[in-house]
Design a protein around this motif. Structure first.
Motif, PDB file in Angstrom:
ATOM      1  N   ARG A  67       0.948  -1.273   0.114  1.00 23.75           N
ATOM      2  CA  ARG A  67       0.047  -0.122   0.158  1.00 23.75           C
ATOM      3  C   ARG A  67       0.809   1.258  -0.020  1.00 23.75           C
ATOM      4  N   GLN A  68       0.836   1.846   1.249  1.00 23.75           N
ATOM      5  CA  GLN A  68       1.702   3.256   1.236  1.00 23.75           C
ATOM      6  C   GLN A  68       3.086   3.242   0.714  1.00 23.75           C
ATOM      7  N   PHE A  69       3.408   1.786   0.855  1.00 23.87           N
ATOM      8  CA  PHE A  69       4.850   1.581   0.694  1.00 23.87           C
ATOM      9  C   PHE A  69       4.810   0.509  -0.552  1.00 23.87           C
ATOM     10  N   VAL A  70       4.233   0.646  -1.636  1.00 17.65           N
ATOM     11  CA  VAL A  70       4.462  -0.425  -2.765  1.00 17.65           C
ATOM     12  C   VAL A  70       5.852   0.007  -3.320  1.00 17.65           C
TER      13      VAL A  70
ATOM     14  N   PRO B 131      -6.630   6.500   0.481  1.00 20.75           N
ATOM     15  CA  PRO B 131      -6.134   5.812  -0.737  1.00 20.75           C
ATOM     16  C   PRO B 131      -5.130   6.360  -1.387  1.00 20.75           C
ATOM     17  N   THR B 132      -4.083   5.424  -1.897  1.00 23.56           N
ATOM     18  CA  THR B 132      -3.041   5.972  -2.630  1.00 23.56           C
ATOM     19  C   THR B 132      -3.132   6.213  -4.088  1.00 23.56           C
ATOM     20  N   THR B 133      -3.920   5.554  -4.690  1.00 21.50           N
ATOM     21  CA  THR B 133      -4.363   5.832  -6.157  1.00 21.50           C
ATOM     22  C   THR B 133      -5.604   6.121  -6.406  1.00 21.50           C
ATOM     23  N   GLU B 134      -5.691   6.862  -7.552  1.00 18.51           N
ATOM     24  CA  GLU B 134      -7.099   7.338  -8.074  1.00 18.51           C
ATOM     25  C   GLU B 134      -8.148   6.150  -8.263  1.00 18.51           C
TER      26      GLU B 134
ATOM     27  N   LEU C 254     -11.473   9.842   2.438  1.00 15.68           N
ATOM     28  CA  LEU C 254     -10.863  10.651   3.343  1.00 15.68           C
ATOM     29  C   LEU C 254      -9.468  10.597   2.792  1.00 15.68           C
ATOM     30  N   MET C 255      -9.133  12.171   2.889  1.00 13.60           N
ATOM     31  CA  MET C 255      -7.531  12.380   2.600  1.00 13.60           C
ATOM     32  C   MET C 255      -7.122  13.195   3.589  1.00 13.60           C
ATOM     33  N   GLY C 256      -5.561  13.533   3.397  1.00 15.20           N
ATOM     34  CA  GLY C 256      -4.850  14.507   4.496  1.00 15.20           C
ATOM     35  C   GLY C 256      -5.106  15.976   3.886  1.00 15.20           C
ATOM     36  N   ALA C 257      -5.480  16.579   4.820  1.00 15.83           N
ATOM     37  CA  ALA C 257      -5.394  18.224   4.414  1.00 15.83           C
ATOM     38  C   ALA C 257      -3.884  18.889   4.319  1.00 15.83           C
ATOM     39  N   PRO C 258      -3.037  18.010   4.823  1.00  9.42           N
ATOM     40  CA  PRO C 258      -1.539  18.521   4.411  1.00  9.42           C
ATOM     41  C   PRO C 258      -1.403  18.270   3.088  1.00  9.42           C
ATOM     42  N   ASN C 259      -1.965  17.113   2.564  1.00  7.11           N
ATOM     43  CA  ASN C 259      -1.876  16.755   1.030  1.00  7.11           C
ATOM     44  C   ASN C 259      -2.432  17.919   0.224  1.00  7.11           C
TER      45      ASN C 259
ATOM     46  N   SER D 256       4.153  10.751   0.984  1.00  3.43           N
ATOM     47  CA  SER D 256       5.091   9.771   0.475  1.00  3.43           C
ATOM     48  C   SER D 256       4.667   9.496  -1.104  1.00  3.43           C
ATOM     49  N   GLY D 257       4.318  10.361  -1.631  1.00  5.08           N
ATOM     50  CA  GLY D 257       4.453  10.413  -3.274  1.00  5.08           C
ATOM     51  C   GLY D 257       3.433   9.631  -3.893  1.00  5.08           C
ATOM     52  N   ASN D 258       1.945   9.612  -3.148  1.00  8.78           N
ATOM     53  CA  ASN D 258       0.891   8.914  -3.790  1.00  8.78           C
ATOM     54  C   ASN D 258       0.117  10.046  -4.115  1.00  8.78           C
ATOM     55  N   VAL D 259      -1.380   9.529  -4.620  1.00  8.33           N
ATOM     56  CA  VAL D 259      -2.148  10.460  -5.422  1.00  8.33           C
ATOM     57  C   VAL D 259      -2.436  11.803  -4.682  1.00  8.33           C
ATOM     58  N   SER D 260      -2.659  12.981  -5.408  1.00 13.03           N
ATOM     59  CA  SER D 260      -2.926  14.197  -5.017  1.00 13.03           C
ATOM     60  C   SER D 260      -4.397  14.361  -4.322  1.00 13.03           C
ATOM     61  N   ALA D 261      -4.508  14.887  -3.360  1.00 15.59           N
ATOM     62  CA  ALA D 261      -6.012  14.907  -2.745  1.00 15.59           C
ATOM     63  C   ALA D 261      -6.748  16.064  -3.617  1.00 15.59           C
ATOM     64  N   ARG D 262      -5.952  17.074  -4.220  1.00 13.84           N
ATOM     65  CA  ARG D 262      -6.522  17.906  -4.967  1.00 13.84           C
ATOM     66  C   ARG D 262      -7.054  17.597  -6.286  1.00 13.84           C
ATOM     67  N   THR D 263      -6.509  16.472  -6.648  1.00 15.24           N
ATOM     68  CA  THR D 263      -6.780  15.652  -8.076  1.00 15.24           C
ATOM     69  C   THR D 263      -8.215  14.944  -7.780  1.00 15.24           C
ATOM     70  N   LEU D 264      -7.986  14.247  -6.602  1.00 15.49           N
ATOM     71  CA  LEU D 264      -9.104  13.464  -6.322  1.00 15.49           C
ATOM     72  C   LEU D 264     -10.532  14.360  -6.012  1.00 15.49           C
ATOM     73  N   ALA D 265     -10.166  15.720  -5.493  1.00 13.32           N
ATOM     74  CA  ALA D 265     -11.520  16.502  -5.309  1.00 13.32           C
ATOM     75  C   ALA D 265     -11.984  16.924  -6.619  1.00 13.32           C
ATOM     76  N   SER D 266     -10.842  17.320  -7.556  1.00  7.82           N
ATOM     77  CA  SER D 266     -11.487  17.856  -8.740  1.00  7.82           C
ATOM     78  C   SER D 266     -12.114  16.823  -9.653  1.00  7.82           C
ATOM     79  N   ASP D 267     -12.079  15.504  -9.278  1.00  7.83           N
ATOM     80  CA  ASP D 267     -12.634  14.442 -10.048  1.00  7.83           C
ATOM     81  C   ASP D 267     -13.894  14.088  -9.154  1.00  7.83           C
ATOM     82  N   GLY D 268     -14.239  14.756  -8.134  1.00  6.67           N
ATOM     83  CA  GLY D 268     -15.407  14.329  -7.540  1.00  6.67           C
ATOM     84  C   GLY D 268     -15.225  13.138  -6.431  1.00  6.67           C
ATOM     85  N   LEU D 269     -13.996  12.925  -6.067  1.00  5.80           N
ATOM     86  CA  LEU D 269     -13.740  11.563  -5.293  1.00  5.80           C
ATOM     87  C   LEU D 269     -13.538  11.923  -4.030  1.00  5.80           C
ATOM     88  N   LEU D 270     -13.649  13.104  -3.514  1.00  2.34           N
ATOM     89  CA  LEU D 270     -12.932  13.483  -2.064  1.00  2.34           C
ATOM     90  C   LEU D 270     -14.271  14.000  -1.432  1.00  2.34           C
TER      91      LEU D 270
END
Ligand SMILES: [Fe+2]
Length: 379
Positions: free
Chosen positions: A172-175, A253-256, A270-275, A283-297
């Motif tokens: 997961r976080q460390f694939v 979640p670490t991927t879209e 749920l995603m991190g506000a620091p993200n 840790s280099g996983n998916v961006s929370a902003r990307t998920l938000a703009s895709d309606g997934l957050l």
């Protein structure tokens, strides 16, 4: 006797609109919302009033208790310092994340963790706290002592949420093993050879413990009415396993792909506000902003920076098109409250708890000016 407070000249952030007017609080609850009213009361000077924030995953308490390796602070003092920080960041309900099952990241023992939980409970009973505190058990299912530590919380009704984590390398976080090495080889100061042996040990523990521990903890949580969260899901397979185990919240979640599958299955993502604030995962996983703009957050959590929660609520709408302030605020109040069944709070409407935050935005930074919990000023 009824105690009534009127907050007037405010921009009140409701579930789907912003109303300029007054808010009437009575006996700890919201008694009325009046648009454009000229009622007298406390003048909010045109500031925003938003619902008190609801935080599902803060790692921040442990640092107050163990501020340096081998240093242990008085657990009640640690809880009070943590509480003051979350409350002044506008958080009126907090699920303090405590770990169960120690991995190499942990400097604490399960005895330390129980001491902290006892300090929270005692502080709630003695009415020492500003925010309303519950517990989120972060269960490292790969760890050999996971179930033993989980048993320290048998019958503890303050536990509202449990997450199932596996931080072994390759998971997961460390694939990506390079990310894992960046985290742990440096932290533990291991040579390449020792690091390889260490990875093999952790992967072996994960292979033996994770499956049975997940099943055990999921069953115990269902029996006790504790909401379950998955953690760092990366693949459709992970999400399938989570659904099968009755998970309701997909944490980080670490991927879209994993976020989309979780959302489609009706889980709260749920995603991190620091993200959100950094524009990237630490840790280099998916961006929370990307998920938000895709309606997934759905839900934001302050994770390791308490103040990031309110920052992200006022920032997300600026960087992601199509997200309004009421929608962003719901991600830090109504959505997390609903996810753990706290339906008496999280939104400004008549009959809900008067958990409120007065905010002025200065130079893109939300300034928390006043915080009320159940109508009582706490910060
Ligand atoms: Fe993680």
């Amino acid at each position: 006797m009824t105690a009534e407070t009127v907050l007037h000249n405010a921009r009140i952030v409701l579930a789907d609109e912003i109303v300029e007017g007054s808010l009437v609080l009575r006996d700890g609850f919201i008694a009325g919302i009046e648009a454009g009213s000229s009622r007298s009361g406390e003048d909010m000077g045109g500031d925003y009033i938003i619902p008190g924030l609801v935080e599902l995953h803060t790692d921040h308490l442990e640092g107050h208790y163990a501020p340096r390796p081998k240093v242990r602070w008085n657990p009640i003092a640690a809880v009070l310092a943590h509480d003051a920080q979350v409350a002044t960041a506008g958080i009126t309900t907090v699920l303090d994340a405590l770990r169960v099952g120690m991995d190499e990241d942990a400097d604490l023992t399960s005895t330390d963790i129980r001491k902290l939980a006892d300090a929270i409970e005692d502080s709630v009973q003695q009415d020492r706290l500003r925010a309303d505190h519950f517990i989120h058990l972060r269960c490292e299912v790969s760890a050999p002592d996971c179930l033993r530590a989980f048993a320290n919380f048998d019958g503890d009704e303050r536990v509202k949420l449990a997450s199932l984590m596996d931080h072994a390398p390759g998971q997961r976080q460390f694939v990506n093993l390079e990310t894992y090495a960046y985290y742990y080889q440096r932290k533990l100061k291991l040579t390449d050879r020792d690091f390889k042996l260490f990875c093999e040990k952790r992967m072996g523990e994960s292979a033996v413990n994770s499956g049975p521990n997940r099943v055990h903890i999921a069953a115990a949580c269902h029996e006790r009415g504790i909401v379950l969260a998955s953690h760092d899901d990366a693949t459709i397979g992970h999400v399938g396993e989570a659904i099968e185990q009755g998970v309701r919240v997909a944490e980080f979640p670490t991927t879209e792909e994993a976020a989309r599958a979780s959302k489609e299955a009706g889980l709260g993502v749920l995603m991190g506000a620091p993200n959100v604030m950094r524009g990237a995962s630490h840790s280099g996983n998916v961006s929370a902003r990307t998920l938000a703009s895709d309606g997934l957050l759905d839900i934001l959590s302050s994770d390791y920076i308490p103040f990031s929660l309110i920052q992200s609520a006022f920032f997300l709408g600026d960087v992601v098109e199509g997200i309004s302030l009421p929608q962003a605020v719901a991600m830090v109040s109504k959505n997390p409250a609903d996810a753990v069944g706290l339906t008496d709070r999280g939104v400004i409407e008549q009959g809900r708890r008067a958990d409120l935050v007065r905010v002025r935005v200065d130079d893109h930074v939300p300034v928390v000016r006043t915080v009320w919990r159940q109508g009582r000023r706490v910060a």
